[in-house]
Design a protein around this motif. Sequence first.
Motif, short mmCIF file in Angstrom:
data_model
loop_
_atom_site.label_atom_id
_atom_site.label_comp_id
_atom_site.label_asym_id
_atom_site.label_seq_id
_atom_site.Cartn_x
_atom_site.Cartn_y
_atom_site.Cartn_z
N GLN A 91 -3.65 9.90 4.46
CA GLN A 91 -4.05 8.08 4.48
C GLN A 91 -3.89 7.81 5.74
O GLN A 91 -4.65 6.86 6.27
N ALA B 188 -0.11 12.81 0.76
CA ALA B 188 -1.21 11.95 0.29
C ALA B 188 -0.88 10.91 1.26
O ALA B 188 -2.10 10.15 2.04
N TYR B 189 0.13 10.25 1.52
CA TYR B 189 0.37 9.29 2.29
C TYR B 189 0.08 9.33 3.76
O TYR B 189 -0.48 8.69 4.57
N ARG C 184 2.80 13.30 -3.12
CA ARG C 184 2.76 12.08 -2.65
C ARG C 184 2.96 11.66 -1.11
O ARG C 184 2.13 10.78 -0.46
N LYS D 108 0.70 -1.29 -0.10
CA LYS D 108 -0.02 -0.19 -0.19
C LYS D 108 0.92 1.06 -0.08
O LYS D 108 0.50 2.15 -0.65
N HIS E 227 2.75 6.77 -6.95
CA HIS E 227 1.55 7.17 -7.54
C HIS E 227 1.89 8.16 -8.97
O HIS E 227 2.81 9.15 -8.82
N THR F 47 0.99 4.32 -2.81
CA THR F 47 0.64 5.72 -2.55
C THR F 47 1.87 6.47 -2.97
O THR F 47 1.94 7.51 -3.71
#
Length: 196
Positions: free
Chosen positions: A91, A87-88, A84, A69, A76, A73
């Motif tokens: 999340q 976003a990690y 990125r 996963k 991407h 991420t």
Amino acid sequence: MDKRNPDTQTHILSTGRRLTALNGYAGVGLSELLKEAGVPKGSFYHYFQSKEAYGCALLKDFANDYEEKLSNTLNHPGKDGRSRLLAYFAQWRKQQTGDIPEERCLVVKLSAEVAELSPDMSEILEHSVKFIVDRLADTLREGVADGSIGAHKDSAELAGTLYHLWLGASLVAGLSRKNTALTSALRVTKVLIPVV
């Protein structure tokens, strides 16, 4: 002939992951795990030599899933390094405060618990943390190269600092059952990752 059923082993591990995310490793008794999984005790020992061997398998399974996963991420396509990374961490915040316990990070849940309990389990967790920090450091370097992250002294050190910030924030969020610490960690992360 080995008559192990990988589906049964996977089912035991996924059931254990959910229970461990809720109650910790020591908080999940073997009887509870087997009852919840619908597996007889003899079958458990067909797949795992001991509860510690099961714990090691559980952590390896989690680490493999998490690493996949994480790679999805942080690799991407079409997003710059800074996007990125953010976003990690966004999340991470979502999963640690979400309603699905098995999506929460077992590193957060078990680090302190297994450190004194099992050297083998500690080693698996330590390897997983190193992989994560190394991957974050790579993404920081990629962000510098693509112009989305400003120059900084040491990507490995910054990656470790960010990871430790989030680990601590996750522990506090678990204690308070509020996402305030994780929201703060995201805000600080945006400041710590230098802009160009």
